[in-house]
Design an enzyme around this catalytic site. Structure first.
Site, PDB file in Angstrom:
ATOM      1  N   LYS A  65      -1.534  -2.303  -5.741  1.00  0.00           N
ATOM      2  CA  LYS A  65      -1.635  -0.892  -5.332  1.00  0.00           C
ATOM      3  C   LYS A  65      -0.245  -0.261  -5.201  1.00  0.00           C
ATOM      4  CE  LYS A  65      -3.810  -1.752  -1.439  1.00  0.00           C
ATOM      5  NZ  LYS A  65      -3.927  -3.229  -1.465  1.00  0.00           N
ATOM      6  N   ARG A  77      -8.568   1.648   5.305  1.00  0.00           N
ATOM      7  CA  ARG A  77      -8.746   0.208   5.157  1.00  0.00           C
ATOM      8  C   ARG A  77      -9.982  -0.291   5.892  1.00  0.00           C
ATOM      9  NH1 ARG A  77      -3.155  -1.632   3.655  1.00  0.00           N
ATOM     10  NH2 ARG A  77      -3.206  -3.867   3.389  1.00  0.00           N
ATOM     11  N   ARG A 107       5.955 -12.864  -4.229  1.00  0.00           N
ATOM     12  CA  ARG A 107       6.428 -11.482  -4.242  1.00  0.00           C
ATOM     13  C   ARG A 107       7.798 -11.316  -3.571  1.00  0.00           C
ATOM     14  NH1 ARG A 107       2.324  -6.817  -2.391  1.00  0.00           N
ATOM     15  NH2 ARG A 107       2.645  -7.597  -0.299  1.00  0.00           N
ATOM     16  N   ARG A 118       8.467 -10.471   2.227  1.00  0.00           N
ATOM     17  CA  ARG A 118       7.875  -9.885   3.427  1.00  0.00           C
ATOM     18  C   ARG A 118       7.403 -10.983   4.379  1.00  0.00           C
ATOM     19  NH1 ARG A 118       3.657  -5.338   1.496  1.00  0.00           N
ATOM     20  NH2 ARG A 118       2.480  -6.315   3.155  1.00  0.00           N
ATOM     21  N   ARG A 175      -4.828 -12.049   5.956  1.00  0.00           N
ATOM     22  CA  ARG A 175      -4.937 -10.718   5.343  1.00  0.00           C
ATOM     23  C   ARG A 175      -6.136 -10.669   4.406  1.00  0.00           C
ATOM     24  NH1 ARG A 175       0.608 -10.127   2.722  1.00  0.00           N
ATOM     25  NH2 ARG A 175      -0.060  -8.053   2.096  1.00  0.00           N
TER      26      ARG A 175
HETATM   27  P1  AMP Z   1       0.352  -3.457   2.957  1.00  0.00           P
HETATM   28  O1  AMP Z   1       1.797  -3.175   2.718  1.00  0.00           O
HETATM   29  O2  AMP Z   1      -0.530  -2.389   2.449  1.00  0.00           O
HETATM   30  O3  AMP Z   1      -0.047  -4.833   2.505  1.00  0.00           O
HETATM   31  O4  AMP Z   1       0.147  -3.447   4.565  1.00  0.00           O
HETATM   32  C1  AMP Z   1       0.854  -4.362   5.388  1.00  0.00           C
HETATM   33  C2  AMP Z   1       0.240  -4.411   6.778  1.00  0.00           C
HETATM   34  O5  AMP Z   1       0.281  -3.111   7.383  1.00  0.00           O
HETATM   35  C3  AMP Z   1      -1.236  -4.792   6.827  1.00  0.00           C
HETATM   36  O6  AMP Z   1      -1.445  -6.193   6.770  1.00  0.00           O
HETATM   37  C4  AMP Z   1      -1.651  -4.201   8.174  1.00  0.00           C
HETATM   38  O7  AMP Z   1      -1.181  -4.983   9.253  1.00  0.00           O
HETATM   39  C5  AMP Z   1      -0.864  -2.886   8.195  1.00  0.00           C
HETATM   40  N1  AMP Z   1      -1.638  -1.780   7.579  1.00  0.00           N
HETATM   41  C6  AMP Z   1      -1.419  -1.161   6.383  1.00  0.00           C
HETATM   42  N2  AMP Z   1      -2.323  -0.202   6.149  1.00  0.00           N
HETATM   43  C7  AMP Z   1      -3.149  -0.197   7.228  1.00  0.00           C
HETATM   44  C8  AMP Z   1      -4.302   0.559   7.591  1.00  0.00           C
HETATM   45  N3  AMP Z   1      -4.815   1.530   6.797  1.00  0.00           N
HETATM   46  N4  AMP Z   1      -4.909   0.271   8.773  1.00  0.00           N
HETATM   47  C9  AMP Z   1      -4.418  -0.669   9.582  1.00  0.00           C
HETATM   48  N5  AMP Z   1      -3.354  -1.431   9.301  1.00  0.00           N
HETATM   49  C10 AMP Z   1      -2.712  -1.204   8.135  1.00  0.00           C
END
Ligand code: AMP
Length: 213
Positions: free
Chosen positions: A13, A87, A126, A159, A170
């Site tokens: 994404k 989400r 990654r 990360r 996750r």
């Molecule tokens: P991502 O970079 O999209 O993989 O997001 C990393 C982390 O941010 C996730 O594992 C969640 O802890 C938090 N996060 C991102 N988007 C959301 C969301 N819409 N709702 C809640 N937590 C989020």
């Protein structure tokens, strides 16, 4: 046209959304990036979010809904692409209410799908640029010079939540809380599902076609 990109962690994404938003001149609102910036800047929301992110859990809805609303409204009418938000179904309902309140709508909702096995491989290798956020992969798209971003020379890092134990959480959170969004969105106008398990260029082509038609 406003867009939503959703799908499991590691499906691409961020990478694809960034490229798409540049090409279509829309604001790329990546919830994970917004949260990581808040953690880095130690804002009140960032301090609240950190423990959840480190554990691979979702940050509370109230926190992320307020943050995304602020970013959407700050765009002053510029079209946007939502990546990583909503989400869960509660966030999707809050988004519907917020869009309706502000006279906004979503033109395309794209679900990016890939088998779990390829997500694991992508997430484990990654690497992200600390300066510009561009993504690399140790095996599939390594940088020309180890540890250095090809684009800006910034330092590459893994990360904290791309460690194997957190990745498992996750994916579980995705299956339990985010996957039900498919049911929520699949009968809406503008919903499309694409196969995002293949090569980066093929996925981008499918995405572009989904958004253009
Ligand atoms: P991502 O970079 O999209 O993989 O997001 C990393 C982390 O941010 C996730 O594992 C969640 O802890 C938090 N996060 C991102 N988007 C959301 C969301 N819409 N709702 C809640 N937590 C989020």
């Amino acid at each position: 046209m406003n867009l939503i990109l959703f799908g499991p962690p590691g499906v691409g994404k961020g990478t694809q959304g960034s490229r798409l938003s540049t090409e279509f001149n829309v604001a790329h609102l990546a919830m994970g990036d917004i949260l990581r910036a808040a953690v880095r800047d130690a804002t009140a929301a960032g301090l609240q979010a950190r423990q959840y992110m480190d554990a691979g859990q979702l940050v509370p809805d109230a926190v992320v809904v307020a943050m995304i609303e602020e970013r959407i409204l700050a765009g002053n009418g510029q079209d946007f692409l939502l990546d990583g938000f909503p989400r869960n179904v509660a966030q999707a309902e809050a988004l519907d209410a917020m869009l309706a309140k502000n006279g906004l709508s979503i033109g395309r909702i794209v679900f990016m799908d890939a088998p779990e096995e390829s997500l694991l491989k992508r997430l484990c290798g990654r690497l992200i640029c600390r300066a510009c956020g561009f993504g690399f992969h140790r095996q599939y798209s390594p940088p020309l010079k180890a540890g250095c971003c090809d684009r800006c020379g910034g330092e590459l890092y893994q990360r904290d939540d791309d460690r194997e134990d957190v990745i498992a959480n996750r994916l579980e959170v995705y299956n339990e809380q985010t996957a039900p969004l498919l049911e929520f969105y699949q009968h809406r106008n503008g919903f499309l599902k694409i196969d995002a398990g293949g090569e980066m260029e093929a996925v981008y082509a499918a995405l572009k076609e989904a958004v253009s038609n």
